[in-house]
Write a protein that holds these residues in place. Structure first.
Motif, PDB file in Angstrom:
ATOM      1  N   THR A  41      -7.799  -6.212  -3.255  1.00 16.17           N
ATOM      2  CA  THR A  41      -7.174  -4.991  -2.736  1.00 16.17           C
ATOM      3  C   THR A  41      -5.827  -5.273  -2.087  1.00 16.17           C
ATOM      4  N   ALA A  44      -3.538  -4.245  -4.833  1.00 11.69           N
ATOM      5  CA  ALA A  44      -3.931  -3.015  -5.519  1.00 11.69           C
ATOM      6  C   ALA A  44      -2.738  -2.258  -6.091  1.00 11.69           C
ATOM      7  N   GLU A  45      -1.565  -2.405  -5.477  1.00 11.67           N
ATOM      8  CA  GLU A  45      -0.397  -1.654  -5.941  1.00 11.67           C
ATOM      9  C   GLU A  45       0.098  -2.133  -7.302  1.00 11.67           C
ATOM     10  N   THR A  47      -2.052  -3.184  -9.705  1.00  8.91           N
ATOM     11  CA  THR A  47      -3.174  -3.044 -10.635  1.00  8.91           C
ATOM     12  C   THR A  47      -3.542  -1.574 -10.712  1.00  8.91           C
ATOM     13  N   LEU A  49      -6.149  -0.476  -9.421  1.00  5.20           N
ATOM     14  CA  LEU A  49      -7.076  -0.281  -8.310  1.00  5.20           C
ATOM     15  C   LEU A  49      -6.488   0.536  -7.167  1.00  5.20           C
ATOM     16  N   GLY A  50      -5.229   0.887  -7.262  1.00  2.00           N
ATOM     17  CA  GLY A  50      -4.552   1.559  -6.162  1.00  2.00           C
ATOM     18  C   GLY A  50      -5.333   2.674  -5.516  1.00  2.00           C
ATOM     19  N   TRP A  52      -8.422   3.180  -5.488  1.00  2.00           N
ATOM     20  CA  TRP A  52      -9.722   2.734  -4.992  1.00  2.00           C
ATOM     21  C   TRP A  52      -9.601   1.758  -3.828  1.00  2.00           C
ATOM     22  N   ALA A  53      -8.404   1.346  -3.494  1.00  2.00           N
ATOM     23  CA  ALA A  53      -8.195   0.277  -2.522  1.00  2.00           C
ATOM     24  C   ALA A  53      -8.817   0.572  -1.159  1.00  2.00           C
ATOM     25  N   ARG A  57     -11.709  -1.692   0.415  1.00  5.36           N
ATOM     26  CA  ARG A  57     -11.507  -2.387   1.693  1.00  5.36           C
ATOM     27  C   ARG A  57     -12.631  -2.049   2.670  1.00  5.36           C
TER      28      ARG A  57
END
Length: 69
Positions: A41, A44-45, A47, A49-50, A52-53, A57
């Motif tokens: 995470t 995350a920026e 990927t 995953l942003g 969902w970060a 976390r």
């Protein structure tokens, strides 16, 4: 040794990943997953995953805290 390395190099993803693998070997899987989620995470920026970060976390913290009720 890895705990000391983490204190000395708090921004080192390499130290955190190797520490997570060691935690898993030591039968501490929740702490291992928490450590890995923290590393992931942190990036995350760059990927997908942003969005969902924040939740990931939170999950990492919950696992690191021992799954409190």
């Amino acid at each position: 040794m890895l705990d000391r390395a983490r204190r000395e190099f708090p921004n080192s993803d390499s130290v955190r990943v190797f520490r997570a693998m060691t935690l898993n070997d030591a039968q501490r899987p929740d702490e291992a997953v928490a450590e890995l989620l923290t590393v992931v995470t942190g990036h995350a920026e760059v990927t997908d995953l942003g969005r969902w970060a924040v939740g990931l976390r939170g999950l990492a913290q919950w696992l690191a805290d021992g799954r409190p009720e």
